[in-house]
Design a protein around this motif. Structure first.
Motif, mmCIF file in Angstrom:
data_model
loop_
_atom_site.group_PDB
_atom_site.id
_atom_site.type_symbol
_atom_site.label_atom_id
_atom_site.label_comp_id
_atom_site.label_asym_id
_atom_site.label_seq_id
_atom_site.Cartn_x
_atom_site.Cartn_y
_atom_site.Cartn_z
ATOM 1 N N ASN D 175 8.501 1.718 3.635
ATOM 2 C CA ASN D 175 7.708 2.708 2.912
ATOM 3 C C ASN D 175 6.463 2.042 2.353
ATOM 4 O OD1 ASN D 175 6.533 4.461 1.205
ATOM 5 N ND2 ASN D 175 8.270 4.655 -0.192
ATOM 6 N N ASN D 177 3.942 3.333 1.032
ATOM 7 C CA ASN D 177 3.203 4.066 0.014
ATOM 8 C C ASN D 177 3.484 3.575 -1.400
ATOM 9 O OD1 ASN D 177 1.884 5.870 1.795
ATOM 10 N ND2 ASN D 177 3.882 6.795 2.154
ATOM 11 N N SER D 179 1.863 1.165 -2.766
ATOM 12 C CA SER D 179 0.664 0.504 -3.286
ATOM 13 C C SER D 179 0.410 0.883 -4.741
ATOM 14 C CB SER D 179 -0.556 0.897 -2.463
ATOM 15 O OG SER D 179 -0.352 0.612 -1.123
ATOM 16 N N ARG D 180 0.517 2.170 -4.993
ATOM 17 C CA ARG D 180 0.229 2.622 -6.347
ATOM 18 C C ARG D 180 1.174 1.984 -7.359
ATOM 19 N NH1 ARG D 180 -1.525 8.441 -8.210
ATOM 20 N NH2 ARG D 180 -2.339 7.762 -10.191
ATOM 21 N N ASN D 250 2.354 -5.979 1.962
ATOM 22 C CA ASN D 250 2.295 -4.545 2.210
ATOM 23 C C ASN D 250 1.170 -4.212 3.184
ATOM 24 O OD1 ASN D 250 3.174 -1.939 1.844
ATOM 25 N ND2 ASN D 250 1.779 -1.546 0.146
ATOM 26 N N SER D 254 1.637 -2.643 6.842
ATOM 27 C CA SER D 254 0.970 -1.398 7.226
ATOM 28 C C SER D 254 0.209 -1.593 8.531
ATOM 29 C CB SER D 254 0.043 -0.945 6.103
ATOM 30 O OG SER D 254 -1.189 -0.542 6.598
ATOM 31 N N PHE E 172 -6.456 6.316 -5.901
ATOM 32 C CA PHE E 172 -5.149 6.891 -5.606
ATOM 33 C C PHE E 172 -5.258 8.367 -5.254
ATOM 34 C CE2 PHE E 172 -3.930 3.199 -8.244
ATOM 35 C CZ PHE E 172 -3.280 2.523 -7.236
ATOM 36 N N GLY E 174 -7.147 9.310 -3.034
ATOM 37 C CA GLY E 174 -7.405 9.349 -1.602
ATOM 38 C C GLY E 174 -8.864 9.191 -1.223
ATOM 39 N N THR E 252 -5.557 -1.578 1.532
ATOM 40 C CA THR E 252 -4.270 -1.141 2.049
ATOM 41 C C THR E 252 -4.260 0.363 2.249
ATOM 42 O OG1 THR E 252 -3.282 -2.909 0.750
ATOM 43 C CG2 THR E 252 -1.783 -1.283 1.666
ATOM 44 N N LEU E 253 -4.760 1.100 1.256
ATOM 45 C CA LEU E 253 -4.751 2.553 1.359
ATOM 46 C C LEU E 253 -5.620 3.021 2.517
ATOM 47 C CD1 LEU E 253 -4.895 3.671 -2.366
ATOM 48 C CD2 LEU E 253 -2.945 3.664 -0.824
ATOM 49 N N LEU E 256 -3.608 2.532 5.534
ATOM 50 C CA LEU E 256 -2.573 3.561 5.639
ATOM 51 C C LEU E 256 -3.178 4.897 6.065
ATOM 52 C CD1 LEU E 256 -0.457 2.809 2.472
ATOM 53 C CD2 LEU E 256 0.154 2.396 4.850
ATOM 54 N N GLU E 260 -2.194 7.397 9.195
ATOM 55 C CA GLU E 260 -1.951 8.841 9.108
ATOM 56 C C GLU E 260 -2.828 9.593 10.091
ATOM 57 O OE1 GLU E 260 0.550 10.255 7.394
ATOM 58 O OE2 GLU E 260 0.957 8.111 7.221
#
Lengths: 322, 322, 322, 322, 322
Positions: D175, D177, D179-180, D250, D254, E172, E174, E252-253, E256, E260
Motif C-alpha cells: 500500500n 498510499n 506517504s501522508r 516507498n 512505487s 496531499f 493531489g 512519491t505522490l 503514484l 494511477e
C-alpha cells in the motif's frame, strides 16, 4: 622476516649487526639507535624483539595480527603507532589497504610491515641520506614513515578523482548504467575515509599532547604531514558529496531519458497507426463509396497512407520527438 | 538465579561459599574479592545482595528490570555499568540484544545477566586462567566482561557486512525487490548503533575521568577495548552510508529497468502491429487492386507480413531493445 | 620573477634597492621593513631569499610548488601563510583558484604569487597610500593581502548566486536539462568551500592565539576580514543546500512532465483510435446492415468519425490533457 | 486556580493552610517548605504568589502565558524551570504537548500547570508517601516532577514506535498510499524532538553547574531522569532516520509497482491484440484464400484466435508478468 | 536623517537638543545618556557622530553601507552590533530583511536604521515608559532593540508555518505543482536562518563574555531574548526538515499519480479495443459464417460490442482502475 637491522649513531648507519642479539646489546650499551625492520614476523621472531624492548602484550598481539584501525598508543616509554597505507590498483579501480605497525622507544624503532606497499626500505635510504634529520632521534624515523604513508595517499586520491571524472563523462554522455561504478567508488571512498580519518587524531596526539618528548623540528615536520593528510581527508569528503550528487543526477537523467523514449515510441506508434486508419476506412462495405471504383483508387489510398505517415514523421521531427 | 559465587584471593579462586551469606562474611573480613554471578534474579534474590553491598536503590531498580541503555553510574564507591551484548541470528538476519549489569565495588563484583548471551562463565574461566590479571582487582573483572561484550560485536558486524554484500549482489544482479531487506538491515544497523555509541562514553569515563581508582594496566586494557569498540562504531557508520547509497542506486536501477521494459514492449508492439497494417491494406475494398487477383496473392501477403516483422525484430535486436 | 622590492620606513616607501642584496643589508641594519614581491620564483631566486631570512625548508618547499591548502604555519619567528584567491570566469561558469604564499617576519614580508589574480601590486599601492596603517608593521601587510583575497571572493559568490538564479529560472521554466549545470555548479561550490573553509581557522589563529605579536588595531582589521569570510562561507553553505533542493525539485518536475506527456499521448491515441473502431464496424460483412445501403452511408460514417474524434479532443482539452 | 497548597516539615505534610496568606506566613517563619500547585492561574492569583516569593517579572510573564520552550533560568535564589509534558492521542496518531512551570526557592515550590496532563497531584501523593526523599528539600520536588514528565514520554515513544511498525507493514504490504502518514509522523517526531532536546541542557545544568545547592542524592536521581531522557531522544533520532529511509523505500516500491503494472498491461494488450491480427488476415480480400472456402474455416479461425491468446497468456504467466 | 535625538537622565527624557552639537556637549559634561536615532545617514551626517564618539573607522564603514551579517564587535569601549530585522510580506510569501546598526558607549547609544521596519521609535516610547529599566544604562537600550527585533521574528516564523501548512494541504490534496512553492519557501527559510543563526553568538557574547560591564538585570533580560531567539532558530531548523520531507513526499505522490493514470488509460484502451476485436472477427471473409446471415446479426454484434465494453468497464471500476 627480518628485512633490515641497523644501528644509527649521530644520524649515520654505524653498524649492521648480523643477529638481533647483537642489536640488543648495542642498544643496551647505549651505542646508538636501533632500527629493526620486520615483514610479517612469525610469533617467535617477534617475541624476541618484544621481550628485549619490553613491548606491551597488547601491542604485541596487535602487531602479529593485522586488521587494526589507525591508532596511537603509549605503553610506558614506548609509542605504538598503527598506519594504514593505501595503494590504488588502476585496472580494478580498487584501493588496497596495507598495514604498518611502528614501535618507537627511546633508542629503538621497530617497524612491522603487513603489506607489500609501501617500500619502507626506500624511506630508510632517504633518511640515511639526510643524517641531519635522522640524528634527531627515533621520532624522526616515525615521521619519515608517516610522511611516506601520507604522501602515498595522494596518488590514490588522484586515481579516485580521475574515476569520478570518467563517471561524470559517462553520466552526461548518456550512459546511465554507471550506477554500479558510482556505488563501488562510494564504497572505496568510505573505506578510504575510515583509513585516514583516525590518522588525524594520531598525528594531533603526536604533535600536541606530548610537548616534552618530540624534537620541535620533528614536530614541525609532523605538522607538515598533518597538513597533507588534511588535504587528503578534505578531498575525500568532497568526493563523497560529489558522488552523492551524481547519483541524484543519474536518477534524474534516467527519468529524462525515459521521457524521451516514451515520446519517440509514441511518435512511431502514431506514424504506423495513421495508415491503418485509412486502410480501415477503405475496408468499409458501404455500397456507395466513389473512391472504391476509381481506377487509381488503390494507389491513391497507398499514397495517402505514405503521405500521412510522412507528415506525422516531419511534425514529430520538428518537435524533437524523434 | 545464582549462577556462580566465588571468593578470589590474589587472583586465584580461593573459596566457593555455599550461600551468599558466607560470601558476605568473607568480604566483610576482607578475605578477598567476591564475584557473584546472577541470571535474571528475582526481587528477593537481588535484595539480599543489594543490602549487603549497599547498592543504590536506583541501580537496584535498573538491575531487576532490563531495557536500559548502555551507561556508567557511580553511586558512592560502587560503579554500576550497563552493557548491551549483541548476537547475530543468521537465519533471521536479525541482531538480538541482551543486557548485562555489573556492580563493581572495592572488593566485590556482581554481574547480572538478562540474556542468554554472552557466556560470562567463559569470561570467568579465562580470567581464572590468568591470575596475574585477575589479581589487579574488581576493575580487571569489569574489563574482562566489557572485552567479551565488545569482542562479540565483531561477528555481528561481520554478519551485517556479509548481508550488505549479498544485497549488493542482488541489487546489481537485477533483483530490485531487495528494498525490504535494505530497509530492515538499516533498522538493524540503527539499533546496533544505539547499543554501541553510548558505550564509547562509558569506556571513556572509566579510562579518563577516574585517574585514582583504576590500575594503569587495566586502564591500558580498557583502552584496547575502546579501540575495538571504535572499529565497530566506525564500520557501523560506514554501513549506514552504504545502505543509504544502495537505496538510491536501487531506485535508479528500477527506473532504468523500466526504461528497458518500455523499449522491449514497444518493440514487440511494433513487430505485432506491422503485419496488421499490411492485412488492413489488403482488406480494402477497391475494385482495382492487382494483388488481390494474383494466384499467389495470399501467400505473398503472408510472406510480406512475416518479412516485415522479421526485419523489425532484427532492427530492434541490433539496437539492443530486445 | 621579482615583481617589486622596497624598504618601508615609518609606513612610507623609503628605498627601492636594485638588487635583493641591498634589501638584505637594509634589513640587517634595521633600517626598515622590506617587502619583496615574487611571481612564480625559480628555485634559485627563492633560495637567495630563504637563506637570507632563514625561512624553513618545509615552507620553502611549499612556496616553490603550488597546490597547498590554505594554512598558517609558524616557523620560529616567521609566519607562513598560504591563501587561495578565487576568480570567477563568467563565460565558462567556472571558479579559478590561484595561490599566494606570504612570509611574515619581524621586519620583512615576502609575497609569492602563483597565479595571475589578485593584483598584489594594487594592494601595495593602496597600502602605501595609508602610511598610518602600513607603519603598524608586517602584519598590516599580511592583513591587506588577506583583505584583498577575501574581498575578491565576494564577486565570485555573486557570480555563483546569479548562476543559481538562472538555473532556477530554467528549472521552473520547464527545461529539465539543467542537471548537468546544477551538478557542475555544485562541484564549483564544493571546491570553493575547500578553498575558504580552512581560511577561517587561519584567521582565527592569527587573531586569537598570538596575543603578544599582533598590533591590536591590525587584529581589529583582521576580525573584519574574518567577518567578510564568514559571510562568504555562510552563503556557500546556503548555495549547497539550494543546489541539493533544486536537484530534487528537478527530478520531481521531470516526473511530473512525464505524467503530462503520458496523458497527452494517450489522449491523441484515443482520438486516432475511435474512428478506427467505427471503420471496423462498417467493415463487418453482415448481410443486413442498413447503413451500408444508404446513399449517404459513407459520408455519414466519415462525419461520425470526425465528430467522435472532435468530441474526444474537446473532452481531453477541457480536462487539461492536451 | 489553586489546586493544592501545603506545608511540608521533615518530609511530611504538616499543614494545609486555607489561604495563600497563611502559607506565606508559615514560610516566612521558616516553619517548613511550601508547595503551591496552580492550574492556569489568572494574572491576579499569580501576582500574589510572585510578590510574596519575589519571583522575577520575566518569569512571571512566562508563567502566565504558555508557549515556552523547555528551559531553566536562575533568578537570584529562585530556579525557574519550563517543562513540556507530552501525551499520545492514539485515535488521532498525534502527540499533544502540555506545559508546566516550576519555581523552586529555598523553602518553597510553586508549580504552574497549563495542560491537563500530567497529573501533578499523583506526583505529590507519591512524594508524600516517601518522606525520606521529600525531606531533601525543594529540589526533590523538582526531581519528582521532571521524573514524571520524562517517564510520561516513554508511552509516547512507544506509540510512535507502533505507528512506525504499522507503516512498515503497510509499505511492504504493497500500500504505497502511506506517504501522508509517514510525513505526518515525521512532523510529530520533529516536534517531539523540539520538546525534549532542550531538556537535556536543562537537566545537565541542574546536575552539573550548581554543585553547591543540590543534595547529592537528588542529583543522583536527576541523573537517572537524564538517562531516561537520553533513551527518549536517542529513540526519536532513530525514528527520524527510519522515517527518512521508509520514505525512500516507498518511492522505490512505487516505482517497482509501476514496472509491474506496465508489464501486466502490456501482456494483456498482446493477448487481446494477437487475435485481431488473425482476424485482419482473414479479412483480406484475396481471391485465392483456401481457408475462406473451408466449411469449418470460421470455427478454425476462432479456435486459432483463442489458442494464440491462450499461448500468450501462459507465456506471460510463466514469465511472471501476469 | 536624524530621526530622534534625546538626553536621558535617570531613565527619563531630560532634554531634546536641537542639534547634535548640543547633544555632544551634554554627553561631554556627563549630564546623561544620549540616544541618537539615525535613518540611512549620509556620509556627512554620520561623520559628525563618529568623530564625536570616537567610533572606529571599520564600524563607520559598515554602518554607512548595509549588507552586513549579524555581528557584535567591540572597538575599545564601544560596542558595535549589527541586527537583521525581518518582515513577512504575505502577498509575495517573501521574507524581507532589514538592517539596524547600534553603537553602544558608556553614555551614548547611536542607532542607525537601514530599513523601514522595525519601528525604533516605538521601542524608544516603550522604554521611556519604563524609567526603571532605562536607568540601567545604554545596555538596556541595546536590549530593548534586540528584544524588538527578535520578537518581530515570531510573526515571520508564524507566516512561514502557515505557508508550510498550505503546501501540505496542496501536496496531499493531489496538486503536485507545488514544487516551486516548496523550493522558494526553502530558500526563504535558508536566508532567514542566515539572518538569525549568527545572532545566537552575538547574544551569547553580550551575556557571557563581558561579566564586568552589563547590569545583571539587563543580562537576565538578554537571556530572555536569547530564549526567544532559540525558539525561532529551532522552529526554522524544523521547517527545513519538513520542507525536505515534503519534497520527497511530493515526488512519491507524483510517481503514484502516474501509476494511477497509467492504469486508467490502459483500462480505457481495453474498453475501446475489445469491440474492435469483435468487429474484426465479423469483418473476416469466410464463406460459412452463420452470424453474417442472421437478420439480427448486425444488432447482435453491436450489442455484443457494447456488452463487452460495459463488462470491462465494470471490472476495471471494481478494481479501482477507473
Amino acid at each position: 622476516m627480518i628485512v633490515d637491522n641497523a644501528i644509527y649513531v649521530d644520524g649515520r648507519r654505524a653498524a649492521e649487526p648480523g643477529t638481533l642479539k647483537e642489536t640488543y646489546e648495542a642498544v643496551r650499551e647505549r651505542r646508538g639507535v636501533a632500527w629493526i625492520g620486520l615483514y610479517r614476523p612469525t610469533q617467535e621472531e617477534f617475541s624476541s624483539v618484544s621481550e628485549e624492548f619490553g613491548l606491551h602484550d597488547l601491542a604485541v598481539e596487535d602487531a602479529t595480527e593485522a586488521h587494526q584501525r589507525p591508532k596511537l598508543e603509549r605503553y610506558g616509554g614506548t609509542l605504538f603507532v598503527v598506519l594504514k597505507p593505501a595503494r590504488y590498483i588502476d585496472e580494478e579501480e580498487r584501493v588496497e589497504f596495507g598495514e604498518i605497525h611502528v614501535f618507537v622507544g627511546d633508542d629503538f624503532v621497530v617497524t612491522v610491515r603487513h603489506s607489500e606497499a609501501p617500500d619502507i626500505g626506500a624511506v630508510r635510504r632517504s633518511l640515511e641520506a639526510d643524517p641531519e634529520l635522522l640524528r634527531r632521534g627515533p621520532e624522526a624515523i616515525l615521521h619519515a614513515i608517516m610522511d611516506r604513508v601520507v604522501d602515498d595517499y595522494m596518488p590514490v586520491v588522484e586515481g579516485l578523482g580521475i574515476d569520478i571524472s570518467e563517471i561524470e563523462a559517462e553520466v552526461f554522455g548518456g550512459n546511465p548504467n554507471v550506477s554500479r561504478r558510482i556505488y563501488e567508488l562510494s564504497r572505496e571512498v568510505i573505506e578510504f575515509q575510515r583509513a585516514t580519518e583516525p590518522l588525524r587524531g594520531v598525528l594531533g596526539n603526536v604533535i600536541q599532547d606530548e610537548p616534552t618528548d618530540v624534537d620541535p623540528e620533528v614536530r614541525r615536520y609532523l605538522r607538515d604531514v598533518q597538513d597533507h593528510l588534511l588535504q587528503v581527508t578534505e578531498r575525500l569528503a568532497g568526493f563523497r558529496e560529489l558522488l552523492q550528487s551524481i547519483l541524484s543526477v543519474n536518477l534524474t537523467l534516467s527519468s529524462l531519458a525515459q521521457n524521451e523514449e516514451v515520446k519517440k515510441i509514441s511518435a512511431w506508434a502514431a506514424i504506423l497507426f495513421a495508415p491503418t486508419l485509412i486502410g480501415t476506412v477503405y475496408g468499409m462495405n458501404f455500397r456507395y463509396m466513389p473512391e472504391l471504383h476509381w481506377f487509381f483508387g488503390y494507389p491513391f489510398a497507398l499514397v495517402l497512407m505514405v503521405l500521412t505517415s510522412l507528415t506525422l514523421y516531419l511534425v514529430f521531427k520538428r518537435r524533437g520527438w524523434l
